[in-house]
Design a protein around this motif. Structure first.
Motif, PDB file in Angstrom:
ATOM      1  N   ARG A   5      -3.570 -10.766   3.465  1.00  0.00           N
ATOM      2  CA  ARG A   5      -2.992 -11.793   2.595  1.00  0.00           C
ATOM      3  C   ARG A   5      -1.635 -12.257   3.132  1.00  0.00           C
ATOM      4  N   HIS A   6      -0.823 -11.302   3.543  1.00  0.00           N
ATOM      5  CA  HIS A   6       0.508 -11.689   4.010  1.00  0.00           C
ATOM      6  C   HIS A   6       0.478 -12.330   5.397  1.00  0.00           C
ATOM      7  N   LEU A   7      -0.448 -11.898   6.230  1.00  0.00           N
ATOM      8  CA  LEU A   7      -0.604 -12.564   7.531  1.00  0.00           C
ATOM      9  C   LEU A   7      -1.103 -13.992   7.318  1.00  0.00           C
ATOM     10  N   PRO A  52       0.827  -1.205   0.000  1.00  0.00           N
ATOM     11  CA  PRO A  52       0.000   0.000   0.000  1.00  0.00           C
ATOM     12  C   PRO A  52       0.866   1.261   0.000  1.00  0.00           C
ATOM     13  N   GLU A 111      -6.422  -5.549   2.893  1.00  0.00           N
ATOM     14  CA  GLU A 111      -6.338  -6.806   2.162  1.00  0.00           C
ATOM     15  C   GLU A 111      -4.874  -7.251   1.998  1.00  0.00           C
ATOM     16  N   TYR A 112      -3.997  -6.299   1.791  1.00  0.00           N
ATOM     17  CA  TYR A 112      -2.567  -6.612   1.697  1.00  0.00           C
ATOM     18  C   TYR A 112      -2.072  -7.216   3.017  1.00  0.00           C
ATOM     19  N   TYR A 113      -2.434  -6.577   4.115  1.00  0.00           N
ATOM     20  CA  TYR A 113      -2.042  -7.117   5.425  1.00  0.00           C
ATOM     21  C   TYR A 113      -2.599  -8.525   5.613  1.00  0.00           C
ATOM     22  N   MET A 152      -5.185  -3.017  -4.191  1.00  0.00           N
ATOM     23  CA  MET A 152      -6.601  -3.316  -4.239  1.00  0.00           C
ATOM     24  C   MET A 152      -7.364  -2.672  -3.099  1.00  0.00           C
ATOM     25  N   ASP A 153      -8.587  -2.283  -3.386  1.00  0.00           N
ATOM     26  CA  ASP A 153      -9.503  -1.774  -2.387  1.00  0.00           C
ATOM     27  C   ASP A 153     -10.469  -2.905  -2.036  1.00  0.00           C
ATOM     28  N   PRO A 154     -10.417  -3.451  -0.805  1.00  0.00           N
ATOM     29  CA  PRO A 154     -11.244  -4.616  -0.478  1.00  0.00           C
ATOM     30  C   PRO A 154     -12.732  -4.275  -0.396  1.00  0.00           C
ATOM     31  N   SER A 206       2.872   7.155   3.623  1.00  0.00           N
ATOM     32  CA  SER A 206       2.358   8.394   4.198  1.00  0.00           C
ATOM     33  C   SER A 206       2.440   9.571   3.227  1.00  0.00           C
ATOM     34  N   HIS A 265      -2.142  -0.780  12.018  1.00  0.00           N
ATOM     35  CA  HIS A 265      -1.160  -1.858  11.879  1.00  0.00           C
ATOM     36  C   HIS A 265      -1.725  -3.226  12.285  1.00  0.00           C
ATOM     37  N   PRO A 266      -1.348  -4.253  11.511  1.00  0.00           N
ATOM     38  CA  PRO A 266      -1.980  -5.565  11.674  1.00  0.00           C
ATOM     39  C   PRO A 266      -1.737  -6.201  13.033  1.00  0.00           C
ATOM     40  N   ASP A 267      -0.588  -5.933  13.664  1.00  0.00           N
ATOM     41  CA  ASP A 267      -0.310  -6.580  14.950  1.00  0.00           C
ATOM     42  C   ASP A 267      -1.248  -6.090  16.055  1.00  0.00           C
ATOM     43  N   ASP A 323       5.619   5.134  10.566  1.00  0.00           N
ATOM     44  CA  ASP A 323       4.811   4.980   9.355  1.00  0.00           C
ATOM     45  C   ASP A 323       3.880   6.185   9.186  1.00  0.00           C
ATOM     46  N   GLY A 324       4.227   7.301   9.830  1.00  0.00           N
ATOM     47  CA  GLY A 324       3.298   8.429   9.797  1.00  0.00           C
ATOM     48  C   GLY A 324       4.001   9.737   9.499  1.00  0.00           C
ATOM     49  N   LEU A 326      -7.665   1.211   5.935  1.00  0.00           N
ATOM     50  CA  LEU A 326      -7.917  -0.221   5.757  1.00  0.00           C
ATOM     51  C   LEU A 326      -8.312  -0.544   4.320  1.00  0.00           C
ATOM     52  N   ALA A 327      -8.977   0.399   3.665  1.00  0.00           N
ATOM     53  CA  ALA A 327      -9.367   0.158   2.282  1.00  0.00           C
ATOM     54  C   ALA A 327      -8.139  -0.033   1.395  1.00  0.00           C
ATOM     55  N   THR A 328      -7.083   0.707   1.681  1.00  0.00           N
ATOM     56  CA  THR A 328      -5.894   0.580   0.835  1.00  0.00           C
ATOM     57  C   THR A 328      -4.910  -0.464   1.359  1.00  0.00           C
ATOM     58  N   ARG A 329      -4.941  -0.783   2.657  1.00  0.00           N
ATOM     59  CA  ARG A 329      -3.927  -1.680   3.217  1.00  0.00           C
ATOM     60  C   ARG A 329      -4.455  -3.009   3.735  1.00  0.00           C
TER      61      ARG A 329
END
Lengths: 268, 308
Positions: free
Chosen positions: B139-141, A149, B135-137, A194-196, A152, B103-105, B212-213, B130-133
């Protein structure tokens, strides 16, 4: 006890998850087969020789951030070389960059920041003035860089797309090579984020060409693809014969174009 | 000793055997740090199959009527351990699940708390993040833990843009949405009854921060948190502390160094890959997981600060 897999680091936006993706491939035979496939797609049946004495490829053994991997293409024999290709074999678009050097280029060191999608070989392929191809390779452990993704800086990249900066590294003197860093604000969307919620991908929109000249003489032309990191930063050397303007023309895949001129004057 | 603590001690006695198999979370890991407030410290490790991504602090607060979860954990499996810890201590329903940031953790345990349809609470910017990240998180988790243990992305349905108060029944939790700092989705909480500040990932103790900010933003938000008179503070990673605001000194020093040394490297024309090995190198001996996060923090800071 659960066996621990041999895990590379996979960066998740600041939180790390160690993962061994199913498609990660550290089998040398498979990588060789992949390179054969990729090089035939890019270079057809042209022979590619060992480039060790002509070209170098500086990249980390393991990516700290697969979406921002600093890479340096080194030309050891500038008089012989007209251009360099950067190929990231395992990326969805393996030809990451093709740099064609102009009369005022100092081709010895060119730097890019790229996305790397999986464990892969990368190749720097030098093209000589007499048309030969010479390559070196580098194996890198990285994962997921192409679908990472946006970070910042995304809002700024979108709002200021096409805004450029030039940093000159070191003193400028007529007839002396100087290193420069060209920075271009651009999200360089590769179409893989992707946008879920909507189940849509953000459409690809990325920088395709960067033309750099100095007072009407060519420095270099970069043809690039979806593998460049967002906000592309291109480090290059050039030799200004006098004070003047460095001109930059950038075009992206949507057809948008931006032009900029930077004063390059000797310190005196 | 409060009833909660006594029960935690009992759980501790039978958890020893579990340690031998290196279970991700043992019941004894959940400690009552203040009346009706239970936390489990995450391990200072990278996410792995062995730890089920239980690497961040997670916990819950019990009011007269209901329970609030504050960070449901790093995976569905981690969230299920938290849910079991809650069930062992109270029959009151979980009404709120607070996601402190993207963050996923910290958030993938949320799917363990579907029963009773609690409010999922997050920063106003969290749905977009969450919309942009997400699904990526996910999938990898899932590649690491398996899809079932990882769990799905859970989206917040109670958003906080500024401040908001949750009422657990005779117990009020004040949430505060921050400007971009550790991420651009940071929430902190204050429990008025015990004077406890839950700083989440605006505070790291002992484990190197991930960044990350917005670096300057994070330092500014730390200033604001330092002005809060707190009896104790719960960081996102590291031990609970009563030493506030002194406990933020190491983090402040690290972030300040990251800021000033990255700026200096950019100004001196030090290339980004060299900066990644040099900036904040003096901090190496002071933090767990330093080499796993610091080079990437520098890359992020460099990319951000070179456009100043």
């Amino acid at each position: 006890m659960i066996p621990r897999r041999d895990l590379p680091l996979l960066l998740l936006g600041g939180a790390l998850v160690a993962a061994r993706p199913a498609w990660a491939d550290d089998d040398e035979d498979k990588r060789a087969a992949r390179w054969k496939e990729v090089r035939e797609a890019i270079f057809g049946d042209r022979a590619i020789g060992d480039g060790t004495s002509v070209v170098g490829l500086d990249a980390p053994p393991r990516a700290e951030d697969a979406a921002l991997v600093p890479v340096a293409l080194l030309v050891k024999d500038p008089a012989r070389v007209s251009g360099v290709y950067l190929v990231i074999d395992g990326n969805p678009g393996p030809l990451a960059a093709h740099v064609h050097f102009g009369a005022l280029a100092d081709p010895r060191r060119l730097t890019l920041r790229v996305r790397v999608d999986q464990y892969t070989d990368m190749h720097a392929v030098a093209e000589t003035r007499d048309g030969a191809l010479l390559a070196v390779s580098h194996f890198i452990k990285a994962a997921g860089g192409c679908s990472t993704p946006m970070g910042s800086q995304l809002d700024a990249s979108l709002a200021d797309a096409g805004f450029m900066r030039l940093r000159l590294i070191g003193p400028v003197a007529p007839g002396q090579p100087v290193q420069a860093l060209l920075m271009v604000r651009h999200p360089n969307f590769n179409g893989m984020q992707m946008d879920p919620v909507t189940r849509n991908y953000t459409p690809a929109r990325f920088i395709q060409t960067v033309d750099i000249g100095f007072e009407g003489q060519p420095v270099l032309r970069l043809d690039s693809d979806i593998s460049l990191a967002s906000d592309p930063a291109i480090g290059f050397g050039f030799t200004p014969p006098k004070a003047g303007k460095l001109t930059v023309a950038v075009r992206d895949s949507s057809g948008a174009a931006w032009h900029e001129a930077f004063d390059v004057a000797p310190l005196s | 000793m409060s009833p909660l603590t006594r029960r935690a001690a009992l759980f501790g006695a039978c958890a020893c055997c579990a340690l031998a198999t290196r279970r991700a979370v043992a019941a004894s890991d959940f400690v009552e740090i203040a009346p009706g407030m239970v936390f489990r410290r995450g391990v200072d490790e990278q996410a792995s199959v062995a730890n089920a991504d239980a690497i961040a602090n997670t916990g819950f607060i019990v009011g007269a009527e209901s329970v609030a979860v504050i960070d449901p954990g790093g995976s569905l499996a981690d969230g299920q351990a938290l849910r079991a810890a809650i069930a062992a201590r109270t029959t009151r329903p979980v009404r709120f699940v607070v996601l402190s940031h993207v963050h996923p953790d910290h958030i993938f345990g949320a799917a363990a708390f579907t029963e009773g349809a609690p409010k999922i609470v997050g920063h106003a910017r969290l749905p977009a993040a969450l919309a942009t990240r997400g699904e990526y998180y996910r999938r990898h988790l899932a590649e690491l833990l398996g899809a079932e243990a990882a769990g799905p992305v859970v989206t917040p349905n109670l958003l906080v843009a500024d401040t908001h108060t949750l009422d657990l029944g005779d117990r009020r939790l004040t949430l505060r949405a921050h400007r971009p700092a550790h991420t651009d989705t940071d929430l902190t909480l204050f429990d008025e009854r015990t004077g406890t500040l839950i700083a989440a990932d605006l505070l790291f103790i002992g484990r190197v921060p991930s960044f990350d900010g917005d670096l300057k933003g994070w330092l500014a938000e730390l200033d604001a948190l330092a002005a809060i008179r707190a009896a104790r503070v719960v960081p996102g990673h590291g031990p609970v502390t009563t030493d506030w605001p002194a406990a933020a000194a190491d983090l402040r020093r690290y972030l300040s160094l990251l800021l000033t040394e990255t700026r200096a490297a950019i100004a001196a024309g030090v290339p980004i890959e060299q900066a990644a090995t040099r900036v904040a190198a003096s901090e190496r001996g002071r933090w767990a997981l330093f080499d796993d996060y610091n080079p990437r923090n520098v890359l992020t800071a460099y990319h951000q600060l070179e456009w100043e």
